[in-house]
Enzyme design. Structure first.
Site, PDB file in Angstrom:
ATOM      1  N   GLU A 281       0.868  -1.193   0.000  1.00  0.00           N
ATOM      2  CA  GLU A 281       0.000   0.000   0.000  1.00  0.00           C
ATOM      3  C   GLU A 281       0.906   1.246   0.000  1.00  0.00           C
ATOM      4  OE1 GLU A 281      -2.068   0.173   3.738  1.00  0.00           O
ATOM      5  OE2 GLU A 281      -3.480   1.706   3.076  1.00  0.00           O
TER       6      GLU A 281
ATOM      7  N   LYS B 188      -9.520   1.951  -1.894  1.00  0.00           N
ATOM      8  CA  LYS B 188      -9.706   1.312  -0.583  1.00  0.00           C
ATOM      9  C   LYS B 188     -11.065   1.652   0.023  1.00  0.00           C
ATOM     10  CE  LYS B 188      -7.123   0.744   3.784  1.00  0.00           C
ATOM     11  NZ  LYS B 188      -5.885   1.142   4.500  1.00  0.00           N
TER      12      LYS B 188
ATOM     13  N   CYS C 105      -5.023  -3.355   2.472  1.00  0.00           N
ATOM     14  CA  CYS C 105      -4.734  -3.416   3.906  1.00  0.00           C
ATOM     15  C   CYS C 105      -5.966  -3.718   4.765  1.00  0.00           C
ATOM     16  CB  CYS C 105      -4.010  -2.150   4.340  1.00  0.00           C
ATOM     17  SG  CYS C 105      -3.000  -2.435   5.829  1.00  0.00           S
TER      18      CYS C 105
HETATM   19  C1  ACM Z   1      -3.895  -0.032   7.164  1.00  0.00           C
HETATM   20  O1  ACM Z   1      -5.012  -0.206   6.666  1.00  0.00           O
HETATM   21  N1  ACM Z   1      -2.950   0.597   6.499  1.00  0.00           N
HETATM   22  C2  ACM Z   1      -3.590  -0.552   8.514  1.00  0.00           C
END
Ligand code: ACM
Length: 267
Positions: free
Chosen positions: A38, A109, A142
């Site tokens: 990420e 995301k 993530c």
């Molecule tokens: C995250 O979602 N970077 C912990």
């Protein structure tokens, strides 16, 4: 198909240096698909939106995308990386899949973690799959791992491999991804970063241990929590097409969605 990840320690704000580092690591292996962390080239702990906006780039117009696409076109290796995606009036925490046929896909995301909520827009792409060399791929970023609904949705769309660029700071995801693999009978690739960031009055240690998991829950390759790594493994993606545990036991057919309605209701 040879799939894998790059695990490294991006230096905050040194986009060009981080790209060069990642490219050097990627050039050291032969692979069909490599997944990077990420926010792979910017770092994670942005002080504020102004700093984030200064490091975000539009996709596909931005320099980072062009440099990664050059690597992809030169080598024939598909790359999935995380990046702050600049759009009019905001920034998404995105995963970008760059394919050697010139195509690309952007996943934004869905579940923002902690301070990300102050900085990024919540993703609006939803979950989807795309095809690469005849194999269906999906993406999460993530903290999306916490929501089994995310990977379940992607798996129900037919994904055989789920790419998971990450900047993990907690120790749970790697174990959870083993379960995500078993319950959906899919491969997963978690590409996490390592290192420590001291910024914005905070300190975060990223937990590495990037891994590839198989439909039976085996961890096929796994990195250390504090060392750079490029790891690949040869897989047969067709293993993920068979959802039967036994002749009469099909993990998708056996679902009872009418019993799970509470999951899709907002509290
Ligand atoms: C995250 O979602 N970077 C912990």
């Amino acid at each position: 198909m040879k799939i894998g990840f790059v695990q490294f320690d991006p230096q905050f704000g040194d986009v060009e240096g981080n790209i060069q580092k990642a490219v050097r690591l990627m050039e050291s292996v032969d692979a069909d698909l490599l997944v990077l962390p990420e926010l792979a080239f910017t770092g994670y702990l942005f002080e504020d939106r102004t700093e984030l906006e200064a490091l975000a780039e539009p996709i596909p117009k931005g320099r980072t995308f062009r440099e990664i696409r050059k690597f992809v076109m030169d080598t024939g290796t598909a790359v999935i990386y995380g990046a702050p995606e600049e759009v009019k009036g905001g920034v998404y925490n995105s995963a970008v899949a760059v394919l050697p046929d010139g195509g690309f896909f952007i996943y934004r995301k869905s579940h923002l973690f902690d301070r990300e909520k102050l900085l990024f827009r919540p993703g609006d792409t939803g979950f989807f799959v795309f095809e690469f060399r005849g194999v269906k791929l999906g993406m999460i970023v993530c903290y999306d791992w916490v929501f089994p609904e995310a990977i379940r949705s992607i798996a129900l769309m037919g994904a055989q491999i789920v790419a998971h660029p990450a900047n993990l700071v907690l120790p749970y995801a790697q174990r959870a991804m083993v379960v995500r693999s078993i319950e959906n009978h899919i491969f997963t690739i978690t590409a996490n970063r390592i290192g420590v960031e001291h910024r914005a009055g905070l300190q975060l240690r990223f937990t590495g241990k990037s891994q590839v998991t198989a439909p039976n829950g085996d961890v096929l390759v796994s990195a250390f929590d504090d060392a750079e790594a490029v790891m690949t493994v040869e897989i047969n993606p067709d293993e993920a097409l068979d959802k039967k545990f036994t002749e009469l036991t099909d993990i998708f057919e056996d679902r009872r969605p009418e019993l799970y309605q509470i999951i899709v209701r907002k509290p």
